[in-house]
Design an enzyme around this catalytic site. Sequence first.
Site, PDB file in Angstrom:
ATOM      1  CG  HIS A 353      -1.957  -1.003   1.269  1.00 34.24           C
ATOM      2  ND1 HIS A 353      -3.231  -0.805   0.777  1.00 34.24           N
ATOM      3  CD2 HIS A 353      -1.918  -2.270   1.727  1.00 34.24           C
ATOM      4  CE1 HIS A 353      -3.929  -1.911   0.953  1.00 34.24           C
ATOM      5  NE2 HIS A 353      -3.153  -2.819   1.523  1.00 34.24           N
ATOM      6  CE  LYS A 543      -6.399  14.019   0.351  1.00 28.28           C
ATOM      7  NZ  LYS A 543      -6.589  12.847  -0.471  1.00 28.28           N
TER       8      LYS A 543
HETATM    9  C1  F58 Z   1      -2.958   3.846   2.201  1.00 30.49           C
HETATM   10  N1  F58 Z   1      -1.984   3.468   3.182  1.00 30.49           N
HETATM   11  C2  F58 Z   1      -2.330   4.546   1.009  1.00 30.49           C
HETATM   12  N2  F58 Z   1      -1.330   3.120   5.352  1.00 30.49           N
HETATM   13  O1  F58 Z   1      -1.598   5.665   1.442  1.00 30.49           O
HETATM   14  C3  F58 Z   1      -3.458   4.979   0.077  1.00 30.49           C
HETATM   15  O2  F58 Z   1      -2.926   5.549  -1.082  1.00 30.49           O
HETATM   16  C4  F58 Z   1      -4.304   3.760  -0.293  1.00 30.49           C
HETATM   17  O3  F58 Z   1      -5.439   4.157  -1.000  1.00 30.49           O
HETATM   18  C5  F58 Z   1      -4.748   3.024   0.948  1.00 30.49           C
HETATM   19  O4  F58 Z   1      -3.639   2.690   1.754  1.00 30.49           O
HETATM   20  C6  F58 Z   1      -5.491   1.745   0.622  1.00 30.49           C
HETATM   21  O5  F58 Z   1      -4.762   0.987  -0.296  1.00 30.49           O
HETATM   22  C7  F58 Z   1      -2.290   3.557   4.491  1.00 30.49           C
HETATM   23  O6  F58 Z   1      -3.375   3.966   4.860  1.00 30.49           O
HETATM   24  C8  F58 Z   1      -1.405   3.162   6.688  1.00 30.49           C
HETATM   25  O7  F58 Z   1      -2.255   3.801   7.267  1.00 30.49           O
HETATM   26  C9  F58 Z   1      -0.357   2.354   7.442  1.00 30.49           C
HETATM   27  C10 F58 Z   1      -0.767   2.165   8.879  1.00 30.49           C
HETATM   28  C11 F58 Z   1       0.298   1.430   9.661  1.00 30.49           C
HETATM   29  C12 F58 Z   1       1.647   2.074   9.548  1.00 30.49           C
HETATM   30  C13 F58 Z   1       2.057   2.279   8.123  1.00 30.49           C
HETATM   31  C14 F58 Z   1       0.990   3.014   7.308  1.00 30.49           C
END
Ligand code: F58
Length: 815
Positions: A353, A543
Site C-alpha cells: 500500500h 485525509k
Molecule cells: C494507504 N496506506 C495509502 N497506510 O496511502 C493509500 O494511497 C491507499 O489508498 C490506501 O492505503 C489503501 O490501499 C495507508 O493507509 C497506513 O495507514 C499504514 C498504517 C500502519 C503504519 C504504516 C501506514
Amino acid sequence: MDTQTFASLFLEELQFTRGTTLEAASEQDKYIALVRVVRRSLIERWHATNETYNKAVPKTVAYLSAEYLLGPQTGNALLATDLESTARAALSTLGIDLDDVIATEIEPGLGNGGLGRLAACFIDSLATLNIPAIGYGIRYNYGIFRQTFVDGEQVEQPDTWMSLGTPWELPHPEKASLVGFGGHVEETISSAGMPGRTWVPAWHVQAVPCDYLVPGYDTENVNTLRLWSARATDEFNLQIFNSGDFENAVRARTAAENISNVLYPEDSTPQGKELRLQQQYFFVAASVRDLLDRYLGLGVSFTNLPEHITFQLNDTHPVVAIPELMRLLMDEHGLEWDEAWGITQRIFNYTCHTLLPEALEVWSVDLFGRLLPRHLEIIFKINEVFLDEVRAKTGNELLVRQMSIIQEQPFRAVRMAHLATVASARVNGVAELHSQLLRDNVLKDFSAYWPDKFTNVTNGVTPRRFVRLSNPELSNLLDDAIGSGWTRDLSQLSKLEELVDDEGFLEQFAHVKSLNKQRIAAVLAERDGIELPTDAMYDVMVKRLHEYKRQSLKLLHVVSLYARVLAGTLRAEDIEPRVVVFGAKAAPGYRMAKDTIALINAVAATINNAPELRGRLKIAFPANYNVTLAEKLIPAADLSEQISLAGKEASGTGNMKFALNGALTVGTLDGANVEIHELVGDENFFLFGMTEPEAESLAQAGYTPSKYYEQDEDLKLAIDLIASGAFSGGERSTFEPIVSDWLWHDRFMALADFRAYVDVQQDIEAKYRDAEAWNRSAVLNVARSGFFSSDRSISDYLERIWHATPLPAARRHTA
Ligand code: F58
C-alpha cells in the site's frame, strides 16, 4: 419483522438485558436495546451462512489486517436487514427518534486511514458477493486517537469507543487460544526418530476471539470479522496469587494484556516498537491456528490446504504469518521443509500500500530473535534457500544482496516486504500506476525475477456505506432515475449518461447537493460551532496529514488569495465564494504534520475574520475527522482535493468517494486519480502538476525550491505573509520551521507545482460560475465512477489472485 414485534422486542431488551424501563432508559440503554433487536435477524442469517460454509468446505478468503476502520455499525446493519423503516416506526410509537439513537453511536476507529478503511470496504463486498471469507484483526481497546485542538494545536485524547458498551461484538473467552513469545528453540526427535526443532516460549498470552457480523447487502450471507483481544493466562494469575512481589506480578499481567490495548497512530514510518511486533504476531498466530484447525477438523489434508485457504496479507503488518504457518506445519504437524514451503507459497498473497521507501517495514534481527526465535530461524532458512536459487540462476552477488530478506545496513533487519514477496503466490499494488511503480522501482529485482507474480487490483469503496447510507437524497434520486440496482452493481451508474442533458434531472441533482450542504452545515454548527454559508463552493481536502499529500499546497493557495487581496493585485469580489474544508489527523510524533495543522488553524482564524474576505472565503477545520464525519461531508463537496506529488499516493480511496458523490476532482496524475481522470474524461476533471517521470527527473536534476519562490510573485507573497508572523500574532518564529522547509527542502515539491495549482483553480472558478456546465460534469463523475466499487475490486481479486467462488447461504425457513 413488523413494527409491533420490533417495538415489543425493543421493550423486552430494555427490560431484561438493560434492566430498565422505557421511562428510565438512558441514551445508552436505548442504543444497546436497538442494536440487540437488529442483531437478532443478522445472527439467524449468520448461523445459516456458517452452516452452509461448513457443509460445503469451500475455499475461504482470510483477510489478515492489523486495521479495520469500520465506521458506525448500526445504520449499515439496518440497511442490510432492511429494517430501517420498521425500526423508525417502532421507536416512534415509543416516542423515540431513531436518528437520535443512531447518533449516540461511537464508531470503532480501529484503523489509521485508507488501509484500514479499505479492509472494511472489502469485507463488506466479500459478504455482498457471497464469498466465504473471514476478516482477522485486533480488537484494540483504544482505536485511533480523538483529535482536539487547543490553541490551534492538535492534542490527542484517548479513543473510548467502547464506553457505550460493545453490543455489536460477540466475545468468546472460552474459545481463547494461546500465543507464545520469547524463550528458546530445542532440538527434538520425533516418535518416528526424525530430528526436529521445537520452540519453547518464555511466556504466553491468551487470544480471545471477538466476532463481528459482516452482513452482505441484498443477500442472506453474513460473514465474520474476528478480532482478537489479549488476556493474561492463568499462569500470570497464579503468579500474582503466589507472589510476594505482588506489584511486579500485576505488572507482568498488564504487559500481556497491553498487546491489544492501543492502535499505533502512526501512518508514516514504522515505529520499530517491540509492542507493535507483539501485536502483529499475536493476531496472526491466533488467526492462522484458527483457520488451520478449522479446515483440518473438516478433514482437509495438508496437500489440499491451498485449495481451501487463501491468506491475503494487508500490507506487511501480518507477514509474520508466513513463518508461523511454516512452524505449525513442520514443528507441530511434522511436515518436511519442502512440503511445508510448497503449501505456504500457494496460500499467501501480499498487497502493498505504499511507495515511500521509509514506510516499508523492517524488524531488527535482535528484536525478532528475542521475541520469536524459532520464526527467525525459519526466515533465515527461507532466505538461504531463496538466495541460493538466485545465485544459481543469475550468478549476480549484488542482486543477491539486494533481494535478500535480511538487510545488513544500517542495521541487521528482516525486510518484511521481501519476505512477503518471496513467500506469496501473487503480489499486488492498489492502482495501475502504483502497481507499475512497484514493478519498476520498489520491488524491481523481484518483478524481473518473477514477472508473473505481480499484478494490480485497483482499490474501490463500498457503495452501500459511501453512497446509499451517506447520501440518501442522491440515492433516492438515482433509484428514481435508473432503478436501485446500482447499489449492488455500481456499473449501472452509467445509465445516468442519458440524463446528462435533461435539465430537470440536473436541477434535481443540484438540489441534492444543496441539501447536503445544509446538512453538513448543521452538523458542523452543532458539533464544532463552525458557521458556514450553504451557497458557496465546497472545496474539501480530507485525509491523514502527510507531507506527500500536500495539505500545505492547498494552504498556500488560500493564503495567496488573501495575500493578493491585501496587496491589491486581486479584488475580493472576483473570488468565487468558497468554503475550504480540511479534515486531518497527524501522527502524534510527526512534527511537520502537527505544525501544518497549527498553521491551517492559524490561517483559518485570521482569514475567517478578515473583513476583506467576508462572504468570499472561509476555512473550516473540524477536529477529529473520522468515518462518521466523512459520511456527512463527502456528499456536500463540490471539489475534491487529490493533490499529492505524483508517484507518492499509492491509490487513494477518498478520491473515489468524492467522485461517486458528484464532486469534481482537482488532482495530479497520482494513484487512482489516473484512472478517475481517464474514466470521467479530461473535461470533467481538473488535472494539474508534474507527472511522476517529471517529478522524478526534477529530483534527479537537483530540486531547488527557493527558485520557485523567487520567480513566482504570488508564491513569494504567500510565503512572506506567513513568515512575517501575520498568522501568529506577529511572532515570526512560530511557523519558521515550515517556511524554511518550503524554501530549503520541500521534499514533495509543493512549490514546483504551485503555479499549475493556482492556475487550475482559476479554471475551477470559471467553470463553477457556469452552474449548468458544472452540474453536467458532476453528473458525469457519478455516471462514470461505477468502476470504483469495492465489489469490482473483490471480483478482480477473485479472478487474479484468490480463485474462490461464491457460495450463497441457504435461505432460512421462516415459520
Ligand atoms: C494507504 N496506506 C495509502 N497506510 O496511502 C493509500 O494511497 C491507499 O489508498 C490506501 O492505503 C489503501 O490501499 C495507508 O493507509 C497506513 O495507514 C499504514 C498504517 C500502519 C503504519 C504504516 C501506514
